[in-house]
Design a protein around this motif. Structure first.
Motif, PDB file in Angstrom:
ATOM      1  N   THR A   5      41.927  42.471  52.884  1.00 38.16           N
ATOM      2  CA  THR A   5      42.864  42.468  51.877  1.00 38.16           C
ATOM      3  C   THR A   5      44.182  43.310  52.239  1.00 38.16           C
ATOM      4  O   THR A   5      44.360  44.041  53.275  1.00 38.16           O
ATOM      5  N   LEU A  23      44.225  36.993  56.176  1.00 40.74           N
ATOM      6  CA  LEU A  23      44.534  37.195  54.834  1.00 40.74           C
ATOM      7  C   LEU A  23      44.202  36.058  53.996  1.00 40.74           C
ATOM      8  O   LEU A  23      44.606  34.935  54.119  1.00 40.74           O
ATOM      9  N   GLY A  25      45.632  34.883  50.007  1.00 41.41           N
ATOM     10  CA  GLY A  25      46.398  35.067  48.759  1.00 41.41           C
ATOM     11  C   GLY A  25      47.113  33.989  48.548  1.00 41.41           C
ATOM     12  O   GLY A  25      47.060  32.775  48.480  1.00 41.41           O
ATOM     13  N   ASP A  43      48.219  39.053  47.467  1.00 36.28           N
ATOM     14  CA  ASP A  43      46.575  38.777  47.035  1.00 36.28           C
ATOM     15  C   ASP A  43      46.514  39.811  45.796  1.00 36.28           C
ATOM     16  O   ASP A  43      45.167  39.809  45.379  1.00 36.28           O
ATOM     17  N   THR A  45      46.030  42.934  45.525  1.00 33.90           N
ATOM     18  CA  THR A  45      45.050  44.152  45.941  1.00 33.90           C
ATOM     19  C   THR A  45      45.834  45.388  46.042  1.00 33.90           C
ATOM     20  O   THR A  45      45.484  46.549  46.215  1.00 33.90           O
TER      21      THR A  45
ATOM     22  N   SER B 214      42.886  39.326  42.865  1.00 36.13           N
ATOM     23  CA  SER B 214      41.889  38.850  43.719  1.00 36.13           C
ATOM     24  C   SER B 214      40.411  39.317  43.133  1.00 36.13           C
ATOM     25  O   SER B 214      39.468  38.636  43.055  1.00 36.13           O
TER      26      SER B 214
END
Lengths: 459, 459
Positions: A5, A23, A25, A43, A45, B214
């Motif tokens: 992430t 990755l 996203g 993404d 996070t 996510s």
């Protein structure tokens, strides 16, 4: 293929330099130059997003160049130092594949949208930078609250949301029913066999648990059917209500102050990027306000002292729309003056006139005031409201009679004073009020995922 | 005077030996002998309670002897080794004062009451040992859930409780209204200008946040207006609903298993005394069940395989009230057989017949099943229900049409598949189901502070 992430990428950035990573996203922005292209990738996070860079040597570079804003993609590439900011990762892509396409008319384009427009597409707004910041702060603050209480031995209690009590919320409650319209009002035939409504507080049930566990807190939704369209009112919001046995008003203020500072400290530590963004977004001053809180002491004045301060200000030329009066409630403008102009800090206003406060508050010896306290904070006004509770059965019952609250319906609440009662206190904090204070975002509609307000119940 | 809690007393027991301490709490039992008296003292911060001992040398020993069960008291005394159990603190009292009295007819006397009676006095039952154990496990488990997700970067999302959607809950929802009975059904005049009800799930809104962050989870109340009086149904209960982008069914099962083990591990570590008590209370086997889980692997079978196992058992003489059939739902007795007799462990049953599952589940290539998974556990049946979500817009819309779910009302949900959609999965876990599993207490009414069931909405 192992995926990481963007949060892991940030945390392990130095270790991953030069390594190949994958990755997954979305594309927030896609800028194409003749030889090199840049994707703002996220993404969700991590607030700090990597930039994905590719050039015409990328296999299928033509397909990559056609990728649209909003699309979900899988990116593989090498982590390289960013030329513009050493802390922001850059990915030199070796492969980019499309996971989910997005059309040209995607409403979230890479430009500044108004918050009003974003409310209309509330299901997409968490993808914007503003709401990535707001809703991560919301999550981190919620966890900080749980951690604060659990670390100190408090028991988390889920008080009921559907209630047959109407002690606090008279006239302001939503009715909960399964009756068809033609049977409306025949509550004896209803699901619960009586009229039921959505709770406006969990305090009274919370007290029953404080009399068993000494220290408890609630953290759950609360409902007000108030027909007011302001920036701080919502029909559904989340509240935190700790209740502490063997605790008086002074100790309650100590707790509130310690609690607020602990939450602010955690959010400052865990969301530095988000707060920096929100500081800029809200015009500056947010970070300073929060950092100052940590090292300052909250002012404490009685309601009477507060009114005196306000009246002196008025006499010295300060203009108020409403005149501050002894024995009466304060207005938003008064709270603003006290916190932002007079004390430059949060202020506890305590010992409130009995007649404008709730029935369960401890009646002071002066016969006029109750041991209630409001915590006012700069920028968002009243943040917490608490009190020492009336523990003397006869005084509680007298007050209930005066206010036409049924002692019979509330026998269990009264009985807490008969069955091993003790000095106890508690406060309530609206979670969204806290978020307004923490984020600088000034409308409750923008700190809750899907706001419920009069005539609005979308998504 | 500095006060400590019984929790601090337990944690600092060796350091405090011989020291004088002051405690505040309640009398659970008071046994008086000629020369020496014993008070079972508790303040609810710790399950292991100290014994307070005093003799006639105590100042005002007569007043102390008159103290009744249920009273709130302040105790000062010296910490001495207990003769019966080195880990249970004993306080040799030098002063005992009454904080709040309790009458002779206090309903909670020191004897075993039935849980049915205790439900009638639900506002007092948290003071009993059983409910001190249950509600502390509830609090610790809730915190363990938050910690699990937050440590892994999940964002906590508060999905709305009042909703205008009726996608999942048709016929099973509570209506929320502010209309007076004479205007019932005129929803255009109602608070939200349309029919609103209490949410049966936060999943759909959760998905909108998973497409931005996510990894998200919800943890909030949920409502079902189901008129069923069983041990596992309540009208109001709490649910946890994680939703994960870029996650398929297999990874979802991995997550569910890891999550369950982590929660069980934390509760075993943090509530050893409570679980020991609950193990005995529930007739033994609880601790073994929980400890075994940590080192075992959950079984995984398709629905078809599960039915085959059940049918073979039936052919071998196992008696079922309902015949297990391919393409149909399983009954409680089937779940019990699979977990308790066949696998002796939790079991994932996946790939369910499409026709008995929800519209949003990913349709498998066989045209008959969906990528859904139920986690069944010994003792409480279905604990989690999850699925990979249908991400193909045309298949989702076709299914909505077949089930008469409005694509227009749910445009935002459908649009998640248009605007950068991706493989994603999630599950829901009823928090009270988990507590039944963790505590061995078999009735949902006894693991929630104030249960709401048909015809019952007290306190």
């Amino acid at each position: 293929m192992e995926f990481i992430t963007t949060r892991e990428l940030k945390e392990r950035l130095s270790e991953l330099q030069g390594q190949e990573v994958s990755l997954r996203g979305w594309i927030r922005n896609h800028r194409k130059q003749k030889d090199v292209c840049f994707i703002d990738f996220f993404d969700g996070t991590c607030f700090r997003n990597p930039q994905v860079v590719y050039d015409n040597s990328l296999p299928d570079a033509e397909a990559a160049r056609a990728l649209r804003v909003g699309s979900a993609i899988v990116v593989t590439g090498r982590v390289v130092p960013s030329y513009k900011d050493p802390e922001t990762p850059e990915i030199q892509a070796t492969a980019i594949t499309l996971e989910g396409d997005c059309p040209e008319d995607y409403p979230l384009q890479p430009k500044r949208h108004t918050v009003e427009f974003l409310r209309e597409i509330a299901y997409l707004r968490p993808r914007t930078r503003l709401f990535q910041a707001v809703f991560r702060v919301r999550s981190v603050a919620a966890m900080a609250i749980h951690t604060y209480f659990q670390d100190r031995g408090y028991v988390y209690v889920h008080t009921p949301l559907i209630t047959g009590n109407d002690a606090e919320g008279a006239g302001n409650t939503f009715t909960v029913t399964t009756l068809p319209p033609e049977k409306a009002g025949k509550y004896e035939e209803d699901f619960f066999g009586k009229q039921a409504s959505l709770a406006v507080t969990g305090q009274l049930e919370g007290e029953t648990f404080a009399m068993a566990f000494s220290r408890i807190y609630t953290f759950g939704p609360t409902f007000r059917a108030e027909n007011s369209n302001t920036k701080t009112h919502a029909a559904e919001f989340w509240m935190i209500e700790p209740e502490i046995a063997f605790c008086d008003l002074k100790e309650l203020m100590d707790l509130e102050e310690d609690f607020l500072k602990a939450i602010v400290k955690t959010v400052l530590e865990k969301c530095p990027d988000e707060l920096k963004f929100l500081d800029q977004y809200s015009g500056g001053g947010l970070l300073e306000k929060l950092q100052t809180l940590l090292t300052s002491t909250c002012a404490r004045v009685t309601h009477e002292e507060a009114i005196t301060i306000l009246r002196k200000a008025m006499e010295a030329g300060k203009e108020f729309k409403f005149e501050p009066k002894y024995g009466e409630d304060t207005a938003k403008e008064h709270e603003k003056y006290l916190t932002e102009e007079y004390f430059h800090s949060p202020v506890f206003v305590y010992d409130w006139p009995k007649d404008i406060k709730a029935f369960y508050m401890y009646q002071n010896d002066d016969g006029k005031t109750v041991a209630a306290v409001d915590l006012l904070v700069p920028g968002s006004g009243e943040l917490m409201g608490g009190s020492q509770r009336e523990t003397r059965c006869e005084l509680l019952e007298k007050r209930m009679d005066e206010l036409h609250i049924s002692k019979e319906d509330m026998y269990w609440y009264v009985n807490l004073r008969r069955f091993g009662g003790c000095t106890h206190s508690g406060f309530g904090m609206g979670f969204e009020r806290l978020l307004i204070y923490l984020t600088g975002v000034d409308n409750i509609r923008d700190v809750i995922p899907y706001a419920r307000t009069p005539m609005t119940c979308d998504f």
